[in-house]
Each structure stands twice: as structure tokens, then as C-alpha cells.
Design an enzyme around this catalytic site. Sequence first.
Site, PDB file in Angstrom:
ATOM      1  CG  ASP A  35      -0.547  -0.635   2.372  1.00 22.36           C
ATOM      2  OD1 ASP A  35       0.608  -0.361   2.691  1.00 22.36           O
ATOM      3  OD2 ASP A  35      -1.297  -1.403   3.014  1.00 22.36           O
ATOM      4  CE  LYS A  57      -3.382   8.498  -2.178  1.00 21.50           C
ATOM      5  NZ  LYS A  57      -3.678   9.915  -2.269  1.00 21.50           N
ATOM      6  CG  MET A 172      -3.896   5.689  11.919  1.00 13.51           C
ATOM      7  SD  MET A 172      -4.842   4.169  11.873  1.00 13.51           S
ATOM      8  CE  MET A 172      -4.777   3.642  13.573  1.00 13.51           C
TER       9      MET A 172
HETATM   10  N1  SAH Z   1       1.752  -0.417  11.078  1.00 11.77           N
HETATM   11  C1  SAH Z   1       2.134   0.963  11.053  1.00 11.77           C
HETATM   12  C2  SAH Z   1       1.013   1.893  11.437  1.00 11.77           C
HETATM   13  C3  SAH Z   1      -0.135   1.870  10.473  1.00 11.77           C
HETATM   14  S1  SAH Z   1      -1.382   3.000  10.882  1.00 11.77           S
HETATM   15  C4  SAH Z   1       3.359   1.141  11.960  1.00 11.77           C
HETATM   16  O1  SAH Z   1       3.714   0.233  12.706  1.00 11.77           O
HETATM   17  O2  SAH Z   1       3.994   2.203  11.902  1.00 11.77           O
HETATM   18  C5  SAH Z   1      -0.917   4.382   9.898  1.00 11.77           C
HETATM   19  C6  SAH Z   1      -0.507   5.511  10.785  1.00 11.77           C
HETATM   20  O3  SAH Z   1       0.828   5.333  11.188  1.00 11.77           O
HETATM   21  C7  SAH Z   1      -0.515   6.860  10.119  1.00 11.77           C
HETATM   22  O4  SAH Z   1      -1.801   7.440  10.151  1.00 11.77           O
HETATM   23  C8  SAH Z   1       0.442   7.631  10.990  1.00 11.77           C
HETATM   24  O5  SAH Z   1      -0.171   8.049  12.173  1.00 11.77           O
HETATM   25  C9  SAH Z   1       1.455   6.574  11.349  1.00 11.77           C
HETATM   26  N2  SAH Z   1       2.631   6.624  10.480  1.00 11.77           N
HETATM   27  C10 SAH Z   1       3.099   5.630   9.724  1.00 11.77           C
HETATM   28  N3  SAH Z   1       4.234   5.997   9.103  1.00 11.77           N
HETATM   29  C11 SAH Z   1       4.476   7.264   9.479  1.00 11.77           C
HETATM   30  C12 SAH Z   1       5.512   8.206   9.187  1.00 11.77           C
HETATM   31  N4  SAH Z   1       6.505   7.909   8.375  1.00 11.77           N
HETATM   32  N5  SAH Z   1       5.448   9.420   9.776  1.00 11.77           N
HETATM   33  C13 SAH Z   1       4.446   9.733  10.607  1.00 11.77           C
HETATM   34  N6  SAH Z   1       3.453   8.888  10.900  1.00 11.77           N
HETATM   35  C14 SAH Z   1       3.467   7.665  10.358  1.00 11.77           C
END
Ligand code: SAH
Length: 509
Positions: A35, A57, A172
Site C-alpha cells: 500500500d 490508500k 492516525m
Molecule cells: N503499522 C504501522 C502503522 C499503520 S497506521 C506502523 O507500525 O507504523 C498508519 C498511521 O501510522 C498513520 O496514520 C500515521 O499516524 C502513522 N505513520 C506511519 N508511518 C508514518 C511516518 N513515516 N510518519 C508519521 N506517521 C506515520
Amino acid sequence: MPGMVYLVGAGPGDPGLISVKACDCLRRADVVVYDRLADERILAYAPKDAEYIYVGKASSNHAMKQGDINQLLADKAKEGKCVVRLKGGDPFVFGRGGEEALLLEENGLPFEIVPGITSAISVPAYAGIPVTHRGIATSFAVITGHEDPTKGGSNMRWDKLSTGVDTLVFLMGVANLPHITKELMANGRPADTPAAVVRWGTKPEQSTLVTTVGKAAEDVEKAGLKPPAIFIVGDVVGLREKLRWFDRRETHPFFGKTILVTRAREQASKLTASLERLGARCLEVPSIRLVEPEDGYQAADEAISRIGEYDWVIFTSANGVGRFFERLALAGKDARAFGGAKVAAIGTATAEALKGKGILADIVPWEFRAEGIVEALKDEVGTGKKVLIPRAQEAREILPERLRELGAEVTVAPVYRTVAAETDGEALRQRLSDGEVDYVTFTSSSTVTNLLRIVGTAEALHGVKTACIGPVTAETCRKNGIEPDIVAEEYTISGLVEAMGKFLEDGAV
Ligand code: SAH
């Protein structure tokens, strides 16, 4: 035999933050299901001929429904495929990896989990915020910020979370900040508790806003900060002042700068890597690729078999020279095969390429248009003269036509075909006119012409600082209406990066 599904964490964004095991799975993948948060360079670990399935997305209408994704993984595994389900961060931290694994389990399909570096910890780290710190924070929680406040019957224990855990990391949560901060304060977290919002953490475009619980919603609204971002609450945020490293000018002088790297084969990755280490965000413009002509090399090989019979051989590009001599070598011949044929080279780069093959061109017309070339050749190429033009398949017909009008017998031999760079010229022009690009780098004359071909005009580069690897490339820029700002003193990739660094240090933008 059922295949295997690997639920793989791709890390938070910086392509270096992927595990060795994840790369290994990608290398063996038949199918990659990914994704939006997946970086292109991570996808490149998988074989070129693997099947790539974009499942969209999270917030777009084009997203594949979770149920369909689960089914897709199961179907591919049943076909015996090695499937990599690539997920941002860690697959089990708000990644719905658990649901996907459960469905596979119900279907009796084998799966493995490859944990990833979650954004919940790494994004604060890149912003200089440790989630725990002796004497400041002994616990942290990772919380969804996505709960719909209008839904009622919340699963969140705001009363416990607000004061029971030192550092709170919300994923999120950007759109929901008014609700989140209101609950935190209503449940006892002081309004002046330090807080930070970090967007696109670990990537060159990372941006950090430091605020407090009381002001966060308003500050984020004012700054127009959009997802993906994480929201961090707690006294550890105060450490950023001293610990910020990623967006610090001394260590990452190019931080916040966007640099267009026009690719000349493998050079680009070295240049991109060096610039990114210094904090830059690089946009790579792919080079043109030379491939076999549609009808193969038959015409070229045929011409080569009787090369000595031609009166003139006209080379129109350095690439043409390179390819022609490759065919010549395959036929077991070298420059001596030209015999009495005279040679014309259009442009100095073509003449240089010929020189490299041991041939000094008899004529080097400066003029690139067919008219000028014909003018330069007209006393030589008259009735009955045999002329060979080895060149790109897609070249314009004017030159051979004009020579035929003079009575010459012209053979056109395609020795290559250029495949258009897979770049959306319009999108790039838009980025340029939006002022998104700070620098453009040129590592050879062909990178100059390649970029101009993509963006159309030199004006499109107006306002962008131009860095050239050396004087020849700089001269090509000038000829094309671009005045270089930086010319490396040492004509290497490191020389170029050094010259750009110096330019920045001297106070340029
Ligand atoms: N599995 C992922 C999270 C998925 S939920 C993990 O472990 O990181 C998606 C959320 O993760 C986004 O809405 C944001 O809040 C956060 N996120 C993921 N990558 C990010 C990044 N590079 N910078 C800031 N927030 C991030």
C-alpha cells in the site's frame, strides 16, 4: 502445494529501516501486495517480473476492502505463490496484520510474520524524542487516534491513559486532535504538557511541530498539517531541543531541500545516496533506455557486412556510435572495415565517441538541424554516392530525404531505439512551477538534454539552482539556455556533492 504468505513490516519510510529478513522475503516473492506507505526502493528488492498489486490508500475510495485483501492473499497462496504482504511500520501495530493472518489460518494456509520497525517508536526517534527516558518517562503507550468520537461507547480508557502512562503516541490521529486533546485534559493531563506532531517521519520531508496538549489542535490546524503524522504527548518531547539530529543543519545540511537528480545509469543511485545522507530529498528522473530496434539489427548487420562499399557513413549521436561499434565487433570487425568510407559526425559528442573508436571524423557539422547538415555535406554527397546512416529508429526522416534529393543512395540502419523515460513530464513541470524543487543536478551532457526533453523548455527550470559535474556539462547547459549556478571543481560525483555543499554553506538557499 499451497504457497506461503509473509506478512512483512516495511518500516516507517526511510528505506534503510527495513530488516534483512524482509529483503530476503521480497527477493523470493512471486506476488507483492503493498500500500501507500511502501517506498519504491523497498519494492525494488522484489524480482522485476513479480506481480505487484497495489491495494491503495487507507483513506481513498480506490482502496481495496480489507475482506478482499484477505481473500486475495488466500487465493494467491492457494495458487502456490510466494506472497509478500508489505505493510508500513510493523504489521501488527495498527496494520490489520492480525486479521489477514487469521483468515490464512482459517484456510489452513501457511504464513509467517516479519516484524517491522514501527513508526510509533522510530518517528519520535527521528524527531529527537525518546519515548522513554530515565527520570522523565518510564512507560509509553501506542494508541489509535482514529476512534470516531461520534460513535459513542468508546473502547478507550481515557481516564487510565491520560495520567497512567508517561508518553502517549497516537497514530492516525491528526484529524481527530480536537477530540483527543479534549479527552486528555478532561481526564487530568495538564494543558501545558509538551506535545509534538511529526509528519512523514524518517523521510527527507519529515516535519515536526512542537506544541502543548492545550494548543495542539489549534497549532496543527494553523500549520495545515495533514496525515500521515503521529502525535506525541509527554515531557520527553522537551528533549527534542537537544536531541534533534535529523533536521539539524550541521549534520544534514541539505535537510528540507529537494533535489532533482537526472539519471545517467548507475551514477544516479550514488549521487542520490550521497545527497540523502546529507538530508536532501531526491527526485530521480529516469534516463532514457536504449533497446533493440523493433525489427532487430538486420538492417545494421546487413550494412556492416558491406561497410567498405559506402562513400559516407553519417553518425548522428554518440549512442549511435556505441551501438554501431557493438554490432561491428559482433561481426568480427573493427574500425579498419570502414576502408575508404568517409565519416561525418553530427555534434562534438558524436565526434568524441568516434575518436574513442579510433576514427577521426572527416566532417563535424555543428548544426543539428538537417538543413545545416545537408549544407555541410552537399559538395560531398552527390548523385550516386552511397550513404549509410546508423541511428536511432525513431529519428526524423528529414536528413535521409534531403540527401536523397541530392541524388545520394541512402541506407538508414537503426542501431537502437530509445524507450521514453517512465516519467510524467506534466507532473514534473507542475512540481517545478510549484517551486517544489530547489536544485537540479547534471552529471553529463545527456542528462541535460534528457531532462529538457521531459520538461520541454529551459524556462521550466527557472528559479531552480543548477549544479553541473564539470565544464563540458555546464557548457551544454548554457547552449540550452540554462546558466549553471554550481560547477564542480573535481569532476566526480563526490566533487559535485562537495561543490553543492560549499554553495549552501556560502549562504545560498
Ligand atoms: N503499522 C504501522 C502503522 C499503520 S497506521 C506502523 O507500525 O507504523 C498508519 C498511521 O501510522 C498513520 O496514520 C500515521 O499516524 C502513522 N505513520 C506511519 N508511518 C508514518 C511516518 N513515516 N510518519 C508519521 N506517521 C506515520
